[in-house]
Design a protein around this motif. Structure first.
Motif, mmCIF file in Angstrom:
data_model
loop_
_atom_site.group_PDB
_atom_site.id
_atom_site.type_symbol
_atom_site.label_atom_id
_atom_site.label_comp_id
_atom_site.label_asym_id
_atom_site.label_seq_id
_atom_site.Cartn_x
_atom_site.Cartn_y
_atom_site.Cartn_z
ATOM 1 N N GLN A 28 0.812 -1.217 0.000
ATOM 2 C CA GLN A 28 0.000 0.000 0.000
ATOM 3 C C GLN A 28 0.844 1.266 0.000
ATOM 4 O O GLN A 28 0.313 2.359 -0.074
ATOM 5 N N HIS A 29 2.155 1.139 0.101
ATOM 6 C CA HIS A 29 3.068 2.284 0.031
ATOM 7 C C HIS A 29 2.668 3.387 1.012
ATOM 8 O O HIS A 29 2.550 4.549 0.646
ATOM 9 N N ILE A 30 2.466 2.984 2.268
ATOM 10 C CA ILE A 30 2.036 3.976 3.253
ATOM 11 C C ILE A 30 3.183 4.890 3.670
ATOM 12 O O ILE A 30 2.956 6.008 4.095
ATOM 13 N N GLY A 31 4.413 4.419 3.574
ATOM 14 C CA GLY A 31 5.561 5.243 3.898
ATOM 15 C C GLY A 31 5.668 5.555 5.385
ATOM 16 O O GLY A 31 4.846 5.122 6.196
ATOM 17 N N ASP A 32 6.675 6.325 5.707
ATOM 18 C CA ASP A 32 6.940 6.659 7.110
ATOM 19 C C ASP A 32 5.841 7.518 7.728
ATOM 20 O O ASP A 32 5.440 7.292 8.866
ATOM 21 N N LEU A 33 5.347 8.490 6.976
ATOM 22 C CA LEU A 33 4.300 9.366 7.515
ATOM 23 C C LEU A 33 3.025 8.580 7.780
ATOM 24 O O LEU A 33 2.399 8.726 8.831
ATOM 25 N N GLY A 34 2.651 7.737 6.847
ATOM 26 C CA GLY A 34 1.471 6.904 7.047
ATOM 27 C C GLY A 34 1.628 5.990 8.251
ATOM 28 O O GLY A 34 0.684 5.779 9.007
ATOM 29 N N LEU A 35 2.828 5.466 8.440
ATOM 30 C CA LEU A 35 3.085 4.601 9.587
ATOM 31 C C LEU A 35 2.981 5.380 10.893
ATOM 32 O O LEU A 35 2.423 4.891 11.874
ATOM 33 N N THR A 49 -4.369 -7.907 16.584
ATOM 34 C CA THR A 49 -3.295 -8.817 16.998
ATOM 35 C C THR A 49 -2.290 -9.081 15.894
ATOM 36 O O THR A 49 -1.209 -9.604 16.148
ATOM 37 N N SER A 50 -2.621 -8.725 14.646
ATOM 38 C CA SER A 50 -1.729 -8.986 13.524
ATOM 39 C C SER A 50 -1.787 -7.821 12.546
ATOM 40 O O SER A 50 -2.876 -7.411 12.118
ATOM 41 N N LEU A 51 -0.614 -7.290 12.201
ATOM 42 C CA LEU A 51 -0.523 -6.167 11.262
ATOM 43 C C LEU A 51 0.565 -6.481 10.254
ATOM 44 O O LEU A 51 1.724 -6.674 10.619
ATOM 45 N N ASN A 52 0.209 -6.534 8.972
ATOM 46 C CA ASN A 52 1.165 -6.837 7.917
ATOM 47 C C ASN A 52 1.516 -5.550 7.185
ATOM 48 O O ASN A 52 0.639 -4.900 6.619
ATOM 49 N N LEU A 53 2.789 -5.198 7.202
ATOM 50 C CA LEU A 53 3.268 -3.977 6.555
ATOM 51 C C LEU A 53 4.304 -4.289 5.479
ATOM 52 O O LEU A 53 5.178 -3.473 5.191
ATOM 53 N N GLN A 54 4.193 -5.432 4.856
ATOM 54 C CA GLN A 54 5.147 -5.854 3.839
ATOM 55 C C GLN A 54 5.118 -4.918 2.634
ATOM 56 O O GLN A 54 4.059 -4.560 2.135
ATOM 57 N N SER A 55 6.281 -4.500 2.207
ATOM 58 C CA SER A 55 6.452 -3.671 1.004
ATOM 59 C C SER A 55 5.609 -2.399 1.049
ATOM 60 O O SER A 55 4.902 -2.068 0.095
ATOM 61 N N CYS A 56 5.716 -1.677 2.150
ATOM 62 C CA CYS A 56 4.931 -0.449 2.335
ATOM 63 C C CYS A 56 5.777 0.820 2.224
ATOM 64 O O CYS A 56 5.351 1.881 2.658
ATOM 65 N N ASN A 57 6.985 0.696 1.671
ATOM 66 C CA ASN A 57 7.882 1.850 1.526
ATOM 67 C C ASN A 57 8.218 2.492 2.868
ATOM 68 O O ASN A 57 8.235 3.717 3.000
ATOM 69 N N ILE A 58 8.466 1.670 3.858
ATOM 70 C CA ILE A 58 8.839 2.161 5.179
ATOM 71 C C ILE A 58 10.362 2.120 5.275
ATOM 72 O O ILE A 58 10.980 1.097 5.013
ATOM 73 N N THR A 59 10.955 3.244 5.646
ATOM 74 C CA THR A 59 12.410 3.339 5.766
ATOM 75 C C THR A 59 12.839 3.001 7.196
ATOM 76 O O THR A 59 11.995 2.689 8.054
ATOM 77 N N ASP A 60 14.126 3.119 7.447
ATOM 78 C CA ASP A 60 14.636 2.885 8.796
ATOM 79 C C ASP A 60 13.998 3.843 9.798
ATOM 80 O O ASP A 60 13.742 3.474 10.939
ATOM 81 N N ARG A 61 13.734 5.072 9.371
ATOM 82 C CA ARG A 61 13.089 6.051 10.264
ATOM 83 C C ARG A 61 11.706 5.553 10.670
ATOM 84 O O ARG A 61 11.328 5.602 11.837
ATOM 85 N N GLY A 62 10.939 5.055 9.721
ATOM 86 C CA GLY A 62 9.620 4.519 10.027
ATOM 87 C C GLY A 62 9.696 3.281 10.897
ATOM 88 O O GLY A 62 8.884 3.089 11.805
ATOM 89 N N ALA A 63 10.696 2.450 10.639
ATOM 90 C CA ALA A 63 10.882 1.250 11.454
ATOM 91 C C ALA A 63 11.198 1.636 12.896
ATOM 92 O O ALA A 63 10.731 0.983 13.833
ATOM 93 N N ASP A 64 11.969 2.697 13.076
ATOM 94 C CA ASP A 64 12.271 3.176 14.432
ATOM 95 C C ASP A 64 11.002 3.659 15.136
ATOM 96 O O ASP A 64 10.824 3.430 16.331
ATOM 97 N N VAL A 65 10.126 4.337 14.402
ATOM 98 C CA VAL A 65 8.851 4.794 14.966
ATOM 99 C C VAL A 65 8.030 3.587 15.416
ATOM 100 O O VAL A 65 7.490 3.563 16.524
ATOM 101 N N LEU A 66 7.956 2.573 14.563
ATOM 102 C CA LEU A 66 7.189 1.377 14.893
ATOM 103 C C LEU A 66 7.796 0.650 16.084
ATOM 104 O O LEU A 66 7.079 0.225 16.991
ATOM 105 N N LEU A 67 9.104 0.535 16.107
ATOM 106 C CA LEU A 67 9.778 -0.136 17.222
ATOM 107 C C LEU A 67 9.519 0.594 18.534
ATOM 108 O O LEU A 67 9.219 -0.032 19.561
ATOM 109 N N SER A 68 9.596 1.912 18.517
ATOM 110 C CA SER A 68 9.325 2.703 19.717
ATOM 111 C C SER A 68 7.884 2.517 20.175
ATOM 112 O O SER A 68 7.608 2.346 21.370
ATOM 113 N N PHE A 69 6.956 2.521 19.223
ATOM 114 C CA PHE A 69 5.549 2.306 19.552
ATOM 115 C C PHE A 69 5.351 0.947 20.209
ATOM 116 O O PHE A 69 4.701 0.822 21.235
#
Length: 75
Positions: A28-35, A49-69
């Motif tokens: 869905q190409h949600i990207g970092d802002l969408g995340l 209980t399950s969230l699939n974000l495969q191939s959503c154009n999420i960068t390391d910055r977005g991954a850090d946001v998700l990890l912190s969350f």
């Protein structure tokens, strides 16, 4: 754009819809802002209980946001 495209699913997350336990945004190409917006919505959700974000154009910055969350999520 992400919120508009998925307004129905986002609303169900906000309302803690007990029937919404799995959600996929694959390709869905949600990207970092969408995340970031998605994690804000998820803060009060207790049913997903399950969230699939495969191939959503999420960068390391977005991954850090998700990890912190996830590190601070108690639900």
């Amino acid at each position: 754009a992400f919120l508009r495209r998925h307004q129905g699913q986002i609303q169900r997350l906000k309302e803690n819809d007990p029937t919404l336990t799995e959600l996929s945004f694959c390709w869905q190409h949600i990207g970092d802002l969408g995340l970031e917006l998605l994690t804000e919505v998820l803060q009060n959700n207790t049913t997903l209980t399950s969230l699939n974000l495969q191939s959503c154009n999420i960068t390391d910055r977005g991954a850090d946001v998700l990890l912190s969350f996830l590190a601070h999520n108690t639900t």
